[in-house]
Design a protein around this motif. Structure first.
Motif, PDB file in Angstrom:
ATOM      1  N   LEU A 309       0.832  -1.209   0.000  1.00  0.00           N
ATOM      2  CA  LEU A 309       0.000   0.000   0.000  1.00  0.00           C
ATOM      3  C   LEU A 309       0.861   1.251   0.000  1.00  0.00           C
ATOM      4  CD1 LEU A 309      -2.796  -1.055   2.529  1.00  0.00           C
ATOM      5  CD2 LEU A 309      -2.989  -0.822   0.042  1.00  0.00           C
ATOM      6  N   GLY A 310       1.971   1.200   0.755  1.00  0.00           N
ATOM      7  CA  GLY A 310       2.875   2.345   0.782  1.00  0.00           C
ATOM      8  C   GLY A 310       3.480   2.631  -0.579  1.00  0.00           C
ATOM      9  N   ILE A 311       3.840   1.549  -1.288  1.00  0.00           N
ATOM     10  CA  ILE A 311       4.412   1.720  -2.630  1.00  0.00           C
ATOM     11  C   ILE A 311       3.382   2.321  -3.573  1.00  0.00           C
ATOM     12  CG2 ILE A 311       5.287   0.456  -4.633  1.00  0.00           C
ATOM     13  CD1 ILE A 311       6.586  -1.497  -2.671  1.00  0.00           C
ATOM     14  N   ILE A 312       2.132   1.825  -3.483  1.00  0.00           N
ATOM     15  CA  ILE A 312       1.075   2.340  -4.355  1.00  0.00           C
ATOM     16  C   ILE A 312       0.826   3.825  -4.085  1.00  0.00           C
ATOM     17  CG2 ILE A 312      -1.394   2.174  -4.862  1.00  0.00           C
ATOM     18  CD1 ILE A 312      -1.179  -0.826  -4.349  1.00  0.00           C
ATOM     19  N   VAL A 313       0.744   4.181  -2.784  1.00  0.00           N
ATOM     20  CA  VAL A 313       0.523   5.584  -2.426  1.00  0.00           C
ATOM     21  C   VAL A 313       1.647   6.466  -2.951  1.00  0.00           C
ATOM     22  CG1 VAL A 313       0.390   7.199  -0.495  1.00  0.00           C
ATOM     23  CG2 VAL A 313      -0.910   5.069  -0.417  1.00  0.00           C
ATOM     24  N   CYS A 314       2.884   5.995  -2.760  1.00  0.00           N
ATOM     25  CA  CYS A 314       4.033   6.774  -3.241  1.00  0.00           C
ATOM     26  C   CYS A 314       3.993   6.930  -4.760  1.00  0.00           C
ATOM     27  CB  CYS A 314       5.331   6.096  -2.821  1.00  0.00           C
ATOM     28  SG  CYS A 314       5.646   6.200  -1.043  1.00  0.00           S
ATOM     29  N   ALA A 319       3.190  10.309  -9.328  1.00  0.00           N
ATOM     30  CA  ALA A 319       2.586  10.589 -10.641  1.00  0.00           C
ATOM     31  C   ALA A 319       1.912  11.950 -10.658  1.00  0.00           C
ATOM     32  CB  ALA A 319       1.584   9.484 -10.978  1.00  0.00           C
ATOM     33  N   VAL A 320       1.203  12.281  -9.571  1.00  0.00           N
ATOM     34  CA  VAL A 320       0.529  13.572  -9.486  1.00  0.00           C
ATOM     35  C   VAL A 320       1.539  14.713  -9.504  1.00  0.00           C
ATOM     36  CG1 VAL A 320      -0.881  15.057  -8.019  1.00  0.00           C
ATOM     37  CG2 VAL A 320      -1.488  12.641  -8.306  1.00  0.00           C
TER      38      VAL A 320
END
Length: 333
Positions: A309-314, A319-320
């Motif tokens: 989840l941390g990797i996905i959030v990062c 990307a943003v």
């Protein structure tokens, strides 16, 4: 019949039993595999020959009262016949009741499978540093810091004679697992089932008048020898209760073993739990938990999930940020 009650179901049913409630008729059980020489039932005709009792124990035609509702009492009852079954299941019908209100009662019952019998002591009326298995039905909280669990509390302990039961900590430093169960002053029958098979210890309770077993403890890697004795004991201190045994029924489980297992001298096995930390390693653990195998697996899963989840959030944040920078750079051209 229930898979747990008869233990003759398929492996699939057994796996379901490990993770869910099991409905059953509490009066069932395979009478063919009932071992009468290890069982205590009304009207208790085996008392005096197959069963010995000690202390404050009173044998009536309806129950065996280990202690009356009086202070500073100890009592026990023990099978005189050593058990040489490799796989077994003990059903205990019991009743804990008294005049004490709220937390003003104690101390509880212990069910034993041990090398020695009729050895009075400080652990619910039996000796400390025992060899074998104990299931404690503890009704009084001693550890005022252990407020993360409610009492009465049922726990299991395997001992090779080197570990002391810590009453001040309610046995947390040596317990293998446990559960809270409302077993006191019930208006209906209360039951405990202890199953040992293929190195696995499972404890189930039926204390809610639902006629179904509820899993309390499930532990792998348990090694218990044959030739030990079954018994039950109870004790009261400054507070008291009536501690009654209604019946103890032992069933033989029909389990196939490998030739290597059959060739072992099971009487020489040292009581142990191989998949857990030593109880001595658990003394400084404030939670009292050392379900090493199961909890460690969940901890690893949760850590991996959090990392993912941390990797996905990062990645999303990155990307943003990258998109914002690209838009900003376009405005400069």
């Amino acid at each position: 019949m229930s898979g747990f009650r008869t233990f003759r179901g398929s492996t699939f049913i057994f796996l379901l039993v490990e993770y869910c409630l099991v409905g059953c008729d509490i009066t069932d059980g395979n009478a063919e595999h009932l071992k009468r020489e290890h069982s205590l039932t009304k009207p208790y005709q085996g008392v005096g020959s197959q069963w010995d009792f000690w202390g404050s124990t009173l044998v009536t035609s309806s129950y065996v009262r280990l202690t009356p509702d009086e202070r500073s009492k100890q009592g026990s009852i023990w099978n005189t016949v050593p058990c040489y079954l490799k796989d077994w299941e003990m059903h205990v019908q019991f009743k804990v009741h008294g005049s004490g209100k709220k937390s003003l009662h104690g101390d509880g019952i212990a069910v034993w499978y041990t090398k020695d019998r009729l050895h009075p002591g400080p652990v619910f009326g039996n000796q400390d540093q025992f060899h074998g298995l104990a299931i404690f039905l503890d009704t009084f909280r001693n550890d005022l810091h252990g407020m993360d669990r409610s009492f009465p509390f049922i726990s299991a302990m395997v001992n090779n004679g080197t570990v002391s039961y810590d009453h001040g900590k309610d046995g947390r430093s040596s317990e293998l697992g446990g559960c809270s169960a409302d077993i006191r002053n019930r208006d209906f029958e209360t039951y405990l089932a202890i199953r040992y098979s293929r190195g696995r210890l499972t404890v189930m309770v039926d204390v809610d008048d639902k006629n179904e077993w509820k899993e309390c403890i499930d532990i792998g890697g348990v090694r218990l020898p044959t030739g030990y004795f079954f018994g039950a004991s109870a004790a009261t201190g400054d507070l008291s209760d009536n501690h009654d045994i209604i019946s103890m029924k032992l069933y033989q489980l029909m389990v196939d073993h490998t030739q290597e297992e059959e060739n072992l001298d099971w009487t020489k096995i040292e009581p142990s739990v191989s998949f857990f930390r030593s109880p001595k390693d658990n003394i400084d653990d404030p939670t009292g938990n050392f379900r090493g195998t199961a909890l460690t697996g969940w901890k690893v899963f949760l850590l991996l999930l959090c990392a993912l989840l941390g990797i996905i959030v990062c990645a999303v944040v990155g990307a943003v940020v990258f998109q914002k920078r690209q838009e900003r750079n376009k405005r400069f051209y």
